[in-house]
Design an enzyme around this catalytic site. Structure first.
Site, mmCIF file in Angstrom:
data_model
loop_
_atom_site.group_PDB
_atom_site.id
_atom_site.type_symbol
_atom_site.label_atom_id
_atom_site.label_comp_id
_atom_site.label_asym_id
_atom_site.label_seq_id
_atom_site.Cartn_x
_atom_site.Cartn_y
_atom_site.Cartn_z
ATOM 1 N N PHE A 54 2.240 9.878 3.220
ATOM 2 C CA PHE A 54 2.622 9.712 4.619
ATOM 3 C C PHE A 54 3.104 8.312 4.971
ATOM 4 O O PHE A 54 3.716 8.114 6.019
ATOM 5 C CB PHE A 54 1.487 10.129 5.564
ATOM 6 N N ASP A 55 2.839 7.327 4.119
ATOM 7 C CA ASP A 55 3.302 5.976 4.427
ATOM 8 C C ASP A 55 3.235 5.113 3.174
ATOM 9 O O ASP A 55 2.428 5.364 2.273
ATOM 10 C CB ASP A 55 2.450 5.344 5.524
ATOM 11 N N TYR A 99 -8.743 8.076 11.227
ATOM 12 C CA TYR A 99 -8.232 8.340 12.580
ATOM 13 C C TYR A 99 -9.060 9.368 13.340
ATOM 14 O O TYR A 99 -8.666 9.793 14.432
ATOM 15 C CB TYR A 99 -6.765 8.783 12.499
ATOM 16 N N PHE A 127 -5.635 5.821 -0.026
ATOM 17 C CA PHE A 127 -4.725 4.687 -0.071
ATOM 18 C C PHE A 127 -4.873 3.980 -1.402
ATOM 19 O O PHE A 127 -5.988 3.845 -1.918
ATOM 20 C CB PHE A 127 -5.051 3.657 1.029
ATOM 21 N N TYR A 183 0.822 -1.212 0.000
ATOM 22 C CA TYR A 183 0.000 0.000 0.000
ATOM 23 C C TYR A 183 0.856 1.263 0.000
ATOM 24 O O TYR A 183 2.034 1.237 0.355
ATOM 25 C CB TYR A 183 -0.916 0.029 1.228
ATOM 26 N N ILE A 196 -7.719 0.661 10.335
ATOM 27 C CA ILE A 196 -8.806 1.644 10.338
ATOM 28 C C ILE A 196 -10.044 1.054 9.640
ATOM 29 O O ILE A 196 -9.935 0.176 8.783
ATOM 30 C CB ILE A 196 -8.370 2.978 9.687
#
Length: 158
Positions: A79-80, A129, A146, A57, A103
């Site tokens: 961010f990731d 979140y 994502f 991902y 999540i």
């Protein structure tokens, strides 16, 4: 001749500015799930609650100022990722789907997915979140994007 060039240049700048204004995108209130790449897998195995799945991902903050009307393209800061080396974890991520380990947007958005399928998930704060700050990038009440590829379904619940 120079005047024509200047007029064309100014018109191009003007129309690009107008296009940016027109394509500012609204922040979605509901989960958006879009298949980016369909699976070529002939098996009819799909992900379900309580399956142990393995995914790759990348995640971005949703940017409502993106010059697009495509929610999956409204990508702000990344961010990731477990694809890119810069986040220092490139192993596939494994978790049990539907158990609340990830999540809610993932638990809902990765249901009925085939192996090698790729999806875009645009996840509103209530399924991400919420009003929590995560690290230095994810601010409270952030909408997230994502792109997720399902690599394996390791345990199928019957």
């Amino acid at each position: 001749l120079k005047m024509n060039f200047i007029i064309k240049f100014l018109l191009t700048v003007f129309f690009n500015f107008i296009a940016l204004e027109v394509f500012t995108i609204d922040i979605p209130e509901d989960l958006i799930v879009k298949i980016i790449k369909e699976s070529k897998n002939e098996e009819d195995i799909k992900s379900n609650n309580l399956d142990l799945i393995s995914v790759k991902y990348t995640g971005w903050i949703f940017d409502s100022n993106s010059p697009t009307n495509n929610y999956c393209e409204a990508k702000g800061k990344m961010f990731d990722s477990n694809i890119l080396d810069k986040f220092h974890h490139t192993q596939p991520f494994q978790f049990v789907l539907g158990k609340g380990i990830v999540i809610k947007g993932w638990d809902q958005g990765l249901q009925d997915m085939r192996i090698n399928e790729q999806r875009c998930l645009v996840i509103p704060p209530n399924l991400a979140y919420g009003n929590r700050k995560i690290g230095n990038i994810i601010k409270p009440n952030s909408t997230l994007i994502f792109e997720v590829k399902l690599l394996k379904i390791l345990k199928v619940q019957k």
